[in-house]
Every structure is written in structure tokens, then in C-alpha cells.
Motif scaffolding. Sequence first.
Motif, PDB file in Angstrom:
ATOM      1  N   UNK A 197       0.807  -1.218   0.000  1.00 15.63           N
ATOM      2  CA  UNK A 197       0.000   0.000   0.000  1.00 15.63           C
ATOM      3  C   UNK A 197       0.837   1.263   0.000  1.00 15.63           C
ATOM      4  N   UNK A 198       2.085   1.165   0.431  1.00 17.28           N
ATOM      5  CA  UNK A 198       2.970   2.330   0.413  1.00 17.28           C
ATOM      6  C   UNK A 198       3.295   2.758  -1.014  1.00 17.28           C
ATOM      7  N   UNK A 199       3.413   1.793  -1.908  1.00 11.15           N
ATOM      8  CA  UNK A 199       3.632   2.132  -3.316  1.00 11.15           C
ATOM      9  C   UNK A 199       2.406   2.852  -3.865  1.00 11.15           C
ATOM     10  N   UNK A 200       1.218   2.367  -3.527  1.00  7.70           N
ATOM     11  CA  UNK A 200      -0.013   3.027  -3.963  1.00  7.70           C
ATOM     12  C   UNK A 200      -0.102   4.447  -3.393  1.00  7.70           C
ATOM     13  N   UNK A 201       0.366   4.614  -2.146  1.00 10.00           N
ATOM     14  CA  UNK A 201       0.405   5.944  -1.528  1.00 10.00           C
ATOM     15  C   UNK A 201       1.285   6.875  -2.363  1.00 10.00           C
ATOM     16  N   UNK A 202       2.455   6.396  -2.748  1.00 10.94           N
ATOM     17  CA  UNK A 202       3.362   7.213  -3.551  1.00 10.94           C
ATOM     18  C   UNK A 202       2.787   7.553  -4.911  1.00 10.94           C
ATOM     19  N   UNK A 203       2.151   6.589  -5.554  1.00 11.50           N
ATOM     20  CA  UNK A 203       1.531   6.834  -6.859  1.00 11.50           C
ATOM     21  C   UNK A 203       0.417   7.870  -6.723  1.00 11.50           C
ATOM     22  N   UNK A 204      -0.376   7.753  -5.656  1.00 11.91           N
ATOM     23  CA  UNK A 204      -1.449   8.717  -5.439  1.00 11.91           C
ATOM     24  C   UNK A 204      -0.886  10.119  -5.229  1.00 11.91           C
ATOM     25  N   UNK A 205       0.192  10.230  -4.467  1.00 15.37           N
ATOM     26  CA  UNK A 205       0.809  11.539  -4.236  1.00 15.37           C
ATOM     27  C   UNK A 205       1.272  12.162  -5.553  1.00 15.37           C
ATOM     28  N   UNK A 206       1.868  11.362  -6.419  1.00 16.01           N
ATOM     29  CA  UNK A 206       2.306  11.894  -7.707  1.00 16.01           C
ATOM     30  C   UNK A 206       1.118  12.379  -8.519  1.00 16.01           C
ATOM     31  N   UNK A 207       0.039  11.623  -8.525  1.00 15.81           N
ATOM     32  CA  UNK A 207      -1.145  12.009  -9.292  1.00 15.81           C
ATOM     33  C   UNK A 207      -1.804  13.262  -8.747  1.00 15.81           C
ATOM     34  N   UNK A 208      -1.651  13.490  -7.441  1.00 14.66           N
ATOM     35  CA  UNK A 208      -2.203  14.699  -6.829  1.00 14.66           C
ATOM     36  C   UNK A 208      -1.343  15.934  -7.093  1.00 14.66           C
TER      37      UNK A 208
ATOM     38  N   UNK B 285       5.788  15.592   6.868  1.00 13.81           N
ATOM     39  CA  UNK B 285       5.460  14.333   7.525  1.00 13.81           C
ATOM     40  C   UNK B 285       4.115  14.495   8.201  1.00 13.81           C
ATOM     41  N   UNK B 286       3.216  13.558   7.973  1.00  9.39           N
ATOM     42  CA  UNK B 286       1.891  13.639   8.579  1.00  9.39           C
ATOM     43  C   UNK B 286       1.903  12.974   9.950  1.00  9.39           C
ATOM     44  N   UNK B 287       1.366  13.664  10.942  1.00  7.09           N
ATOM     45  CA  UNK B 287       1.261  13.117  12.295  1.00  7.09           C
ATOM     46  C   UNK B 287       0.000  12.271  12.386  1.00  7.09           C
ATOM     47  N   UNK B 288      -0.057  11.227  11.562  1.00 10.58           N
ATOM     48  CA  UNK B 288      -1.216  10.336  11.500  1.00 10.58           C
ATOM     49  C   UNK B 288      -0.737   8.907  11.698  1.00 10.58           C
ATOM     50  N   UNK B 289      -1.565   8.092  12.330  1.00 13.26           N
ATOM     51  CA  UNK B 289      -1.097   6.784  12.785  1.00 13.26           C
ATOM     52  C   UNK B 289      -1.427   5.625  11.857  1.00 13.26           C
ATOM     53  N   UNK B 290      -2.318   5.812  10.891  1.00 15.13           N
ATOM     54  CA  UNK B 290      -2.675   4.722   9.984  1.00 15.13           C
ATOM     55  C   UNK B 290      -2.505   5.176   8.542  1.00 15.13           C
ATOM     56  N   UNK B 291      -2.388   4.211   7.641  1.00 13.02           N
ATOM     57  CA  UNK B 291      -2.247   4.543   6.226  1.00 13.02           C
ATOM     58  C   UNK B 291      -3.511   5.227   5.713  1.00 13.02           C
ATOM     59  N   UNK B 292      -4.670   4.821   6.207  1.00 15.86           N
ATOM     60  CA  UNK B 292      -5.916   5.474   5.817  1.00 15.86           C
ATOM     61  C   UNK B 292      -5.894   6.953   6.199  1.00 15.86           C
ATOM     62  N   UNK B 293      -5.488   7.242   7.434  1.00 20.56           N
ATOM     63  CA  UNK B 293      -5.413   8.638   7.875  1.00 20.56           C
ATOM     64  C   UNK B 293      -4.340   9.405   7.111  1.00 20.56           C
ATOM     65  N   UNK B 294      -3.250   8.733   6.784  1.00 23.47           N
ATOM     66  CA  UNK B 294      -2.199   9.362   5.988  1.00 23.47           C
ATOM     67  C   UNK B 294      -2.738   9.773   4.614  1.00 23.47           C
ATOM     68  N   UNK B 295      -3.530   8.910   4.008  1.00 23.09           N
ATOM     69  CA  UNK B 295      -4.102   9.231   2.699  1.00 23.09           C
ATOM     70  C   UNK B 295      -5.067  10.408   2.798  1.00 23.09           C
TER      71      UNK B 295
ATOM     72  N   UNK C  15      -4.635  14.064   0.789  1.00 25.25           N
ATOM     73  CA  UNK C  15      -5.658  14.762   0.009  1.00 25.25           C
ATOM     74  C   UNK C  15      -5.851  16.188   0.518  1.00 25.25           C
ATOM     75  N   UNK C  16      -5.846  16.353   1.832  1.00 24.30           N
ATOM     76  CA  UNK C  16      -6.058  17.693   2.384  1.00 24.30           C
ATOM     77  C   UNK C  16      -4.877  18.615   2.093  1.00 24.30           C
TER      78      UNK C  16
END
Length: 308
Positions: free
Chosen positions: A21-32, A284-294, A298-299
Motif C-alpha cells: 500500500x505504500x507504493x499506492x500511496x506514492x503513486x497517489x501523491x504523484x497524481x495529486x 510528515x503527517x502526524x497520523x497513525x494509519x495509512x488510511x489517515x495518511x491518505x 488529500x487535504x
Amino acid sequence: MNTRLGVLLPTNQNQWTDARGLVNFGVRAERLGFDSLWANDTLLGARIEPLAMLAALAPATERVTLGTAALLPAFRRPVTAAQELAAVDHLSAGRLVVTVGAGFPGRSEIEYAVSEVPWPRRFERLDETVALWRALWAGERAFHGKVLRFDELPEPTPSFRPGGPPIWLAGATPSALERAGRLYDGWLPYPPDPAAYRAGLKDVRHAAGAAGRPVEAVTPALFVTVLIGEAAGERELDAFCRATYGVPYETARTIQAMVAGPAEHVAATLAGYVAAGAEHLVCRFAATTLHDQLEQLEQLAGIACRTP
């Protein structure tokens, strides 16, 4: 937004259940529209190793800079590390930036011990390791420093870019400021307020000039912890600091750049650092889960246009 904006990947095992899911996180960041993705380095706590993380992201992304924030070279054999970095530089087609550091007193001594590297002279060892990498990437077959000495080096893997990837220095001590200006391609600190950042950058640029380098030779960047939300505040940052460092927010805030609150407040804080000279923000996001990081991702993408 004229300033480049990047995010730190949540590689700590407490923040994900499936590392892919970390790779998907990175891909999403690039698309954003984010400009960069970063991975940090420590032996204290389970996480995805940063160079492995960036190697996985290299073929999955096309545009973003891939960086370490920060890599601690003492944990790796220096010649092997040069090979690994050259490989990531090739896999990313020259999108790698390597921020390095020497660790933290009271925290990193055990990491040095298990790496079988002495804690004393760590800054000299760090600078010589970087010099060795650059020599290897240039094709040199010997290196003679005060800490590292090799009479015969194997044929190295050349870097994708001539001279190797840019190497930035983390840290804001007087020694770090001088060395950043004299030896490094960028500066990635986390001063607790814009005034401290402005003063540090002035010293970095003075050191660059004294070494005969143009001030633009050193990219001014910032590492900052953020939490965006109408109800986000010191309580949430305190929980994050205690879980991450074992210290309260009141202690961490005197050392690190940290901000929590509504989007407008976060944007204004980041703009203060931009006004102080920061050109590349690593959040760096002060969030504890990948869902919260995503959700934070977005925000932050939504408020990027509010930062000059």
C-alpha cells in the motif's frame, strides 16, 4: 505553488498492514501533483528500509523526486551503499536525492553499536562517506581519507547522472550549517520557527560563499510535521510525539517544525517558512494509519495553492 512540496512515506510498520500500500500511496501523491516522496531511516522500530522503498517506487512513478530524509550512512558499508544508491538513481532515471545525517545523541548510539561503527568522529565519517561515494561514481579506484581509506576499490556502478545524485545534509547545529554550505548540495533541517530557519540559511549561504560556491548551489529545504483538521491541535501532536520519540509535544516543539490545525493555519505556517527562504517542503503527517495518511495527503494537496 512555486515552492516544491513533498511528503514523507509512512514506512513505520505501525502505520500500515500491507507494505504494498505504500507504493499506492506514492503513486497517489504523484497524481495529486506532489513534487517528491521521501523515506526515513532508523534501526529503532520496524519499518521498510528506505532504499528498498525508493527502489519499489522508482518504476511505479514517473515524475516525482525520490529522496531519503534522512539516510544514516553509518548503518551501511560505504562501498555497498554507493552501489545501492547508484542502482536507485538508474531505476528512477535520475530522480534520486540523498539527504544524509549522523544520528541523534541519546538515541542513535545503539544503532551505531549494532552497525559496528564507532560513535566518535561520526561527522567526519559522514562527510568522508559522501566524498567516497562521489569518488566511486566518478570512477575513481582508490580513496584516502582520515577515517576511510581504500587503496584498491572495485569497478563501481556509475550513477545515472554524472557526479551522482544531489546529496543534502540534515541538521542545524553550527557545524552542520558550515558543512552544508561548504560540502553539500542541499540543506534539510526542521527548525522550530521561521526565524530560526532564516538565520540558519544565512549561515549556510555564508559558508557556501566562503568556500567559493554560489549560494544557489545549496537547495534550501524544510522537514515539517503537519496535521490538518478543524479539531487537530496540540493533543494530537502530543500523542504522535510520545509514540514516535517517547517525549511530549512541549519538548519536541522546541526542536522540530510542527503544526496542526485547520487548513488555513497550516498553510500560513508553511508560508512563513517559504518567506524565510525554504524552497522545498518535506511534510510528515502526524497520523497513525495509512488510511489517515491518505486523508492528510488529500487535504495537503487541497491547500497547496494557498502557499506561495
